[in-house]
Scaffold this motif. Sequence first.
Motif, mmCIF file in Angstrom:
data_model
loop_
_atom_site.group_PDB
_atom_site.id
_atom_site.type_symbol
_atom_site.label_atom_id
_atom_site.label_comp_id
_atom_site.label_asym_id
_atom_site.label_seq_id
_atom_site.Cartn_x
_atom_site.Cartn_y
_atom_site.Cartn_z
ATOM 1 N N THR A 245 0.844 -1.206 0.000
ATOM 2 C CA THR A 245 0.000 0.000 0.000
ATOM 3 C C THR A 245 0.876 1.252 0.000
ATOM 4 O O THR A 245 0.612 2.211 -0.747
ATOM 5 N N ALA A 246 1.927 1.249 0.824
ATOM 6 C CA ALA A 246 2.821 2.419 0.898
ATOM 7 C C ALA A 246 3.480 2.681 -0.458
ATOM 8 O O ALA A 246 3.594 3.836 -0.894
ATOM 9 N N VAL A 247 3.895 1.615 -1.139
ATOM 10 C CA VAL A 247 4.543 1.768 -2.449
ATOM 11 C C VAL A 247 3.560 2.369 -3.458
ATOM 12 O O VAL A 247 3.865 3.356 -4.136
ATOM 13 N N ILE A 248 2.368 1.776 -3.529
ATOM 14 C CA ILE A 248 1.385 2.233 -4.521
ATOM 15 C C ILE A 248 0.966 3.682 -4.237
ATOM 16 O O ILE A 248 0.875 4.502 -5.145
ATOM 17 N N THR A 249 0.767 4.006 -2.962
ATOM 18 C CA THR A 249 0.377 5.370 -2.590
ATOM 19 C C THR A 249 1.469 6.359 -2.992
ATOM 20 O O THR A 249 1.194 7.414 -3.583
ATOM 21 N N ASP A 250 2.706 6.017 -2.695
ATOM 22 C CA ASP A 250 3.831 6.898 -3.031
ATOM 23 C C ASP A 250 3.930 7.099 -4.548
ATOM 24 O O ASP A 250 4.110 8.210 -5.042
ATOM 25 N N LEU A 251 3.772 6.010 -5.286
ATOM 26 C CA LEU A 251 3.844 6.106 -6.757
ATOM 27 C C LEU A 251 2.719 6.998 -7.293
ATOM 28 O O LEU A 251 2.946 7.827 -8.172
#
Length: 172
Positions: free
Chosen positions: A160-166
């Motif tokens: 989730t953190a990766v997708i949100t950051d992207l």
Amino acid sequence: MTRLYLIGFMGAGKSTVGNEIAGRLGVPFIDLDDEIESRASQAVKEIFSTRGEEHFRALEREALLAVTAIERAVVACGGGVVLRDDNRVTLKSTGTVVYLKVSAGEAIARIGDADTRPLLSGAGGGLAATALLASREALYKAVADIEVETLGRTASEVATAVITDLEERGMW
Ligand code: S3P
């Protein structure tokens, strides 16, 4: 997004998190170590023991280049992919690079039986992890577009953190 490369130390969760991200984004997932093993018809551990690390790195280079022919994918890379200059150029120029951060201690705790990780197996595994991570950290940072902490987070939370950051950066 063309390709999303996950890099970072052994035990950072690149394969688990990568699988989760690929599922959520609806793109294929590729594990570079699996790719190397199927191309060589040999386990990573056996490649290291019978042919040596240098040969493994050459196979890793070939597998990475093969992956660049795939249009869209989430790719979990082996922890040492950043060691070669040409790999770092390939990663940077053919996709978005996510560095999953983990401490050496946590990496060892997560890996458990280090038998499958030839660079960490044996009694000195903990010390080897600390030294290896220290020697690679700058390389991971140099090639990363984004860095995501994994300590204290589940694989799902990291995904989730990766997708949100992207998304926030307009990279996805
Ligand atoms: C390596 C990491 C391993 C595997 C090989 C070498 C490394 O992959 O490619 O044992 O040099 O850090 P994981 O990071 O997926 O464990």
